[in-house]
Design a protein around this motif. Structure first.
Motif, PDB file in Angstrom:
ATOM      1  N   ASP A   4     -14.430  59.571 -40.677  1.00  0.00           N
ATOM      2  CA  ASP A   4     -14.291  58.406 -39.795  1.00  0.00           C
ATOM      3  C   ASP A   4     -12.937  57.719 -39.971  1.00  0.00           C
ATOM      4  N   SER A   5     -12.466  57.609 -41.198  1.00  0.00           N
ATOM      5  CA  SER A   5     -11.161  56.996 -41.455  1.00  0.00           C
ATOM      6  C   SER A   5     -10.043  57.823 -40.835  1.00  0.00           C
ATOM      7  N   ALA A   6     -10.142  59.138 -40.958  1.00  0.00           N
ATOM      8  CA  ALA A   6      -9.129  60.016 -40.368  1.00  0.00           C
ATOM      9  C   ALA A   6      -9.144  59.888 -38.849  1.00  0.00           C
ATOM     10  N   LYS A   7     -10.329  59.833 -38.266  1.00  0.00           N
ATOM     11  CA  LYS A   7     -10.447  59.675 -36.815  1.00  0.00           C
ATOM     12  C   LYS A   7      -9.783  58.373 -36.364  1.00  0.00           C
ATOM     13  N   GLN A   8     -10.041  57.321 -37.089  1.00  0.00           N
ATOM     14  CA  GLN A   8      -9.458  56.018 -36.742  1.00  0.00           C
ATOM     15  C   GLN A   8      -7.933  56.054 -36.875  1.00  0.00           C
ATOM     16  N   ALA A   9      -7.434  56.713 -37.914  1.00  0.00           N
ATOM     17  CA  ALA A   9      -5.988  56.819 -38.109  1.00  0.00           C
ATOM     18  C   ALA A   9      -5.341  57.588 -36.957  1.00  0.00           C
ATOM     19  N   ILE A  10      -5.996  58.642 -36.499  1.00  0.00           N
ATOM     20  CA  ILE A  10      -5.470  59.425 -35.378  1.00  0.00           C
ATOM     21  C   ILE A  10      -5.467  58.583 -34.109  1.00  0.00           C
ATOM     22  N   GLU A  11      -6.571  57.866 -33.859  1.00  0.00           N
ATOM     23  CA  GLU A  11      -6.648  57.029 -32.662  1.00  0.00           C
ATOM     24  C   GLU A  11      -5.578  55.942 -32.667  1.00  0.00           C
ATOM     25  N   THR A  12      -5.327  55.348 -33.832  1.00  0.00           N
ATOM     26  CA  THR A  12      -4.285  54.325 -33.947  1.00  0.00           C
ATOM     27  C   THR A  12      -2.914  54.925 -33.684  1.00  0.00           C
ATOM     28  N   ALA A  13      -2.664  56.107 -34.241  1.00  0.00           N
ATOM     29  CA  ALA A  13      -1.368  56.769 -34.038  1.00  0.00           C
ATOM     30  C   ALA A  13      -1.165  57.123 -32.573  1.00  0.00           C
ATOM     31  N   MET A  22       0.258  60.994 -36.187  1.00  0.00           N
ATOM     32  CA  MET A  22      -0.809  61.819 -35.599  1.00  0.00           C
ATOM     33  C   MET A  22      -0.961  63.111 -36.394  1.00  0.00           C
ATOM     34  N   GLY A  23       0.158  63.732 -36.720  1.00  0.00           N
ATOM     35  CA  GLY A  23       0.120  64.973 -37.492  1.00  0.00           C
ATOM     36  C   GLY A  23      -0.485  64.759 -38.865  1.00  0.00           C
ATOM     37  N   VAL A  24      -0.101  63.686 -39.523  1.00  0.00           N
ATOM     38  CA  VAL A  24      -0.650  63.363 -40.845  1.00  0.00           C
ATOM     39  C   VAL A  24      -2.145  63.091 -40.728  1.00  0.00           C
ATOM     40  N   GLY A  25      -2.542  62.356 -39.693  1.00  0.00           N
ATOM     41  CA  GLY A  25      -3.957  62.053 -39.483  1.00  0.00           C
ATOM     42  C   GLY A  25      -4.775  63.302 -39.240  1.00  0.00           C
TER      43      GLY A  25
END
Length: 52
Positions: A4-13, A22-25
């Motif tokens: 869930d944290s990774a998903k949120q990080a991708i959405e924020t990016a 986005m790549g890091v996420g």
């Protein structure tokens, strides 16, 4: 990092158009999914041993 944290990080990016983040996420999401798969495989093996 949790899935869930990774998903949120991708959405924020994505919202910020920050392609590096986005790549890091995505990389962190893949790692989180791999960890979860290993946990599930271990649990399946444990349950199979318990049944037999």
């Amino acid at each position: 990092m949790s899935i869930d944290s990774a998903k949120q990080a991708i959405e924020t990016a994505i919202h910020r158009s920050d392609f590096k983040s986005m790549g890091v996420g995505v990389f962190k999401a893949i790692n989180a999914l791999e960890d979860r798969i290993r946990q599930l495989e271990d649990e399946v093996a444990r349950l199979k041993a318990k049944v037999n």
